[in-house]
Design an enzyme around this catalytic site. Structure first.
Site, PDB file in Angstrom:
ATOM      1  N   ILE A  11       0.830  -1.223   0.000  1.00  0.00           N
ATOM      2  CA  ILE A  11       0.000   0.000   0.000  1.00  0.00           C
ATOM      3  C   ILE A  11       0.860   1.267   0.000  1.00  0.00           C
ATOM      4  O   ILE A  11       0.434   2.311  -0.484  1.00  0.00           O
ATOM      5  CB  ILE A  11      -0.980  -0.009   1.202  1.00  0.00           C
ATOM      6  N   ASP A  34       1.215  -1.191   9.359  1.00  0.00           N
ATOM      7  CA  ASP A  34       1.556  -0.018  10.176  1.00  0.00           C
ATOM      8  C   ASP A  34       3.074   0.229  10.121  1.00  0.00           C
ATOM      9  O   ASP A  34       3.528   1.361   9.868  1.00  0.00           O
ATOM     10  CB  ASP A  34       1.097  -0.301  11.616  1.00  0.00           C
TER      11      ASP A  34
END
Ligand code: AR6
Length: 169
Positions: A11, A34
């Site tokens: 991403i 994350d």
């Protein structure tokens, strides 16, 4: 024409206006997506996150994208999967809804979601994907400027699940 897409990959490499981070309540970084987002964004992201005072499960908070291609990061905190009887479905739906609200406020044209809660937090992949697609579809009408929502998968089984759920674009 559908505004929903699936893309398998990292991403942090996507050229979209905003990406969603599957964070934890501290908003101070972690592993998985994350960790990848913080690594790609650089230390300025952590500095900005420190000023946010954490984030509740099901809620979302916005920062800049720093060194990312994306201008914004919308941090949300998914539920940890227990057995499905602890409100996990509605908390996950709340994550997608709150991110769509923040995306509408930011007036972004493109937004990418990872598969929130389906890694370390253990949410079953297909059940999560159904919630993701249903919630985003319901909220798209409120986000007139949002031309492209990308569900970013990280393995082929997740990709197949989304391909089966999404309308042909
Ligand atoms: N790009 C896209 N998707 C990714 C990437 C990437 N670079 N890396 C992993 N995924 P997870 P969670 C996928 O564990 O379950 C963190 O430590 C991954 O394959 O990142 O919401 C936080 O700090 C999976 O499908 O998030 C929290 O403590 C999906 O992203 C906790 O993990 C989500 O997996 C949150 O757990």
């Amino acid at each position: 024409m559908s505004r929903l897409y699936v893309h398998e990959g990292d991403i942090t490499r996507l050229q979209v206006d905003a990406i969603v981070n599957a964070a934890n309540e501290s908003l101070l970084g972690g592993g998985g997506v994350d960790g990848a987002i913080h690594l790609a964004a650089g230390p300025g992201l952590l500095e900005e996150c420190k000023r946010l005072g954490g984030c509740a499960v099901g809620d979302a908070k916005v920062t800049g994208g720093h060194a990312l291609l994306a201008k914004w990061v919308i941090h949300t905190v998914g539920p940890v999967w227990r057995d499905g009887s602890m409100g996990e479905d509605s908390l996950l739906a709340s994550c997608y809804r709150r991110c769509m609200e923040e995306a509408a406020k930011l007036k972004v044209g493109s937004l990418a979601f990872p598969c929130i809660s389906t890694g370390v937090y253990g949410f079953p992949q297909e059940r999560a994907a159904r919630i993701a697609v249903a919630t985003v579809t319901a909220d798209l009408a409120k986000c007139e400027r949002l031309e492209r929502v990308v569900f970013v998968t990280f393995d082929s089984s997740a990709t197949e699940i989304y391909q089966a759920l999404l309308p042909v674009s």
